[in-house]
Design an enzyme around this catalytic site. Structure first.
Site, PDB file in Angstrom:
ATOM      1  N   CYS A  87      -1.608  16.448  12.672  1.00 28.94           N
ATOM      2  CA  CYS A  87      -1.537  15.180  11.964  1.00 28.94           C
ATOM      3  C   CYS A  87      -0.453  14.307  12.576  1.00 28.94           C
ATOM      4  O   CYS A  87       0.375  14.775  13.368  1.00 28.94           O
ATOM      5  CB  CYS A  87      -1.265  15.407  10.476  1.00 28.94           C
ATOM      6  SG  CYS A  87       0.373  16.073  10.125  1.00 28.94           S
ATOM      7  N   CYS A 107       3.186  15.449  12.025  1.00 34.16           N
ATOM      8  CA  CYS A 107       3.558  16.622  12.810  1.00 34.16           C
ATOM      9  C   CYS A 107       3.794  16.242  14.271  1.00 34.16           C
ATOM     10  O   CYS A 107       4.647  16.829  14.944  1.00 34.16           O
ATOM     11  CB  CYS A 107       2.489  17.707  12.707  1.00 34.16           C
ATOM     12  SG  CYS A 107       2.635  18.726  11.219  1.00 34.16           S
ATOM     13  N   CYS A 113      -4.484  19.400   9.065  1.00 35.09           N
ATOM     14  CA  CYS A 113      -3.618  19.592  10.234  1.00 35.09           C
ATOM     15  C   CYS A 113      -3.493  21.075  10.573  1.00 35.09           C
ATOM     16  O   CYS A 113      -3.294  21.917   9.683  1.00 35.09           O
ATOM     17  CB  CYS A 113      -2.241  19.004   9.937  1.00 35.09           C
ATOM     18  SG  CYS A 113      -1.029  19.270  11.249  1.00 35.09           S
ATOM     19  N   CYS A 168       0.772  21.903   9.850  1.00 37.34           N
ATOM     20  CA  CYS A 168       1.354  21.902   8.494  1.00 37.34           C
ATOM     21  C   CYS A 168       0.359  22.276   7.412  1.00 37.34           C
ATOM     22  O   CYS A 168       0.731  22.355   6.230  1.00 37.34           O
ATOM     23  CB  CYS A 168       1.965  20.535   8.190  1.00 37.34           C
ATOM     24  SG  CYS A 168       0.748  19.215   7.963  1.00 37.34           S
ATOM     25  N   ASP A 223      36.896  45.705 -33.578  1.00 40.13           N
ATOM     26  CA  ASP A 223      35.980  46.626 -34.248  1.00 40.13           C
ATOM     27  C   ASP A 223      35.308  45.923 -35.412  1.00 40.13           C
ATOM     28  O   ASP A 223      35.724  44.859 -35.874  1.00 40.13           O
ATOM     29  CB  ASP A 223      36.734  47.855 -34.752  1.00 40.13           C
ATOM     30  CG  ASP A 223      37.234  48.731 -33.614  1.00 40.13           C
ATOM     31  OD1 ASP A 223      36.635  48.636 -32.519  1.00 40.13           O
ATOM     32  OD2 ASP A 223      38.211  49.476 -33.803  1.00 40.13           O
TER      33      ASP A 223
END
Length: 406
Positions: free
Chosen positions: A21, A24, A118, A121, A354
């Protein structure tokens, strides 16, 4: 204009032809200008193709000039009189020849559309990285009803993206070597960073302008999965067995960290023996498996007095049987959790007494860690009201919160 250089042209050609793409392609060209990734992918793709197309035209002109020809000279060299066949062709222009030429041009010129998915990716930087997905993330955040001033956006990607990116890197590595480019794989812009650059502003806008920053107590995590390519990592278990060890707490041994470590260890030849370069085109995009909101813990501190001799500090359970009806911890925690809308808590005190011991004077200091609180701030008036709520009459015991920080 995209910040590209002459050296990037062969890389762009290779990646576009391989099915990467537009975003990318910019990543592999080491473009770090965030604004370049925020452009619509179609516009970026158009600019990339124009950039490469201009380069090809320039090479053609240089070739013609090297042969001593120019476009004007070539036109002048043609004979003045057209042969009958050429005249017949010109006469057909008005009767359909123009349409045929347009079809031929369309066949030559690539469509200005991105690949369906793509190869690098797996769609994360395509349809999953835009306004529609930003609305989806914002809607999930609003539904959780958190109160926050800033937001951190985190991303979890499938491990096979590392394998595919490595495959694309090897595909263009030869071109880089031939161009004498001193570029390392670590110089590539990561998918995770690219996704954040594009989505942070869009998510912030959908949430009314809340700043999306790199450090925040409130985190929104987006997790992507891609079952179709899960097997992309499997060959690494054979090629680098030492990097993958079984762990009962993990769903798969192919964690992102293990895959990255394996890719660093194995040679290019071994990788190419088991995996194609460039990677095969997928048929589907990644899917958003989960959008999770989480606020880091906050702490509330104070002091308590206990005037009862029959109330333990913490729940008293022996062999699964409860010995006392309640405890200091539970009586304090219930209204505090409700006010901060927290999912859980951890109670700590400065020492303990306690069950039959009273706590007098200024009281015993305590602190509560509130887990994943949906509300983090109370006004001074609200804190006072909370102290009054915790003032509890429980059988013969009275617990008073001496002080809460405002």
């Amino acid at each position: 204009m995209l910040p590209l250089k002459e050296k990037d042209k062969p890389i762009i050609r290779k990646l576009l032809s391989s099915g990467c793409c537009a975003r990318c392609v910019l990543r592999f060209c080491c473009v770090t200008l965030q604004a370049a990734y925020r452009k619509p992918p179609q516009d970026t793709l158009r600019e990339l193709r124009a950039f490469v197309h201009d380069a090809e035209n320039g090479e053609t002109r240089e070739s013609a000039e090297g042969n001593g020809e120019t476009p004007d000279a070539a036109a002048a060299a043609e004979p003045a009189g057209d042969p009958p066949s050429k005249r017949a062709k010109l006469e057909r222009v008005g009767t359909g020849a123009a349409e045929e030429e347009e079809e031929e041009d369309a066949a030559v010129e690539p469509k200005e559309e991105e690949p369906s998915v793509c190869v690098s990716c797996l769609g994360v930087l395509q349809e999953l990285c835009g306004p529609t997905h930003a609305v989806k993330i914002a809607e999930r955040v609003k539904a959780e009803k958190y109160e926050f001033d800033t937001l951190l956006l985190s991303v979890s990607l499938p491990a096979q993206l590392c394998v595919r990116e490595h495959s694309c890197w090897l595909h263009v590595k030869k071109e880089m070597r031939e161009k004498s480019l001193a570029v390392d794989k670590d110089d590539l812009v990561q998918v995770k960073e690219t996704f954040k650059w594009v989505m942070q502003g869009a998510v912030a806008q959908e949430l009314g302008g809340v700043p999306v920053v790199i450090r925040s107590l409130f985190e929104v995590g987006v997790e992507f999965t891609h079952p179709e390519t899960d097997a992309d990592c499997h060959f690494l278990a054979t090629a680098c067995a030492s990097c993958f060890k079984s762990n009962r707490n993990k769903r798969s041994v192919f964690t992102r960290m293990a895959v990255v470590k394996a890719l660093e260890k194995i040679s290019d030849a071994v990788f190419l023996k088991h995996y194609s370069s460039p990677p095969a085109a997928p048929t589907s995009s990644c899917s958003t498996e989960n959008i999770q909101c989480l606020h880091l813990a906050i702490f509330v501190a104070g002091r308590y007095n206990k005037f009862s001799r029959s109330l333990p500090q913490t729940p008293w359970v022996i062999d699964g049987e409860r010995r006392m009806e309640s405890s200091v911890e539970e009586l304090i925690a219930a209204p505090v959790l409700s006010s901060f809308r927290a999912d859980g808590f951890n109670f700590s005190s400065s020492g303990r007494e306690d069950v039959d011991v009273r706590t007098l004077g200024n009281g015993r200091p305590f602190a509560m860690e509130l887990l994943d609180p949906h509300r983090t701030k109370l006004s001074h008036v609200e804190m006072k009201q909370l102290q009054e709520v915790v003032f509890i009459t429980h059988s013969q015991s009275i617990i008073i919160i001496i002080s809460f920080p405002s």
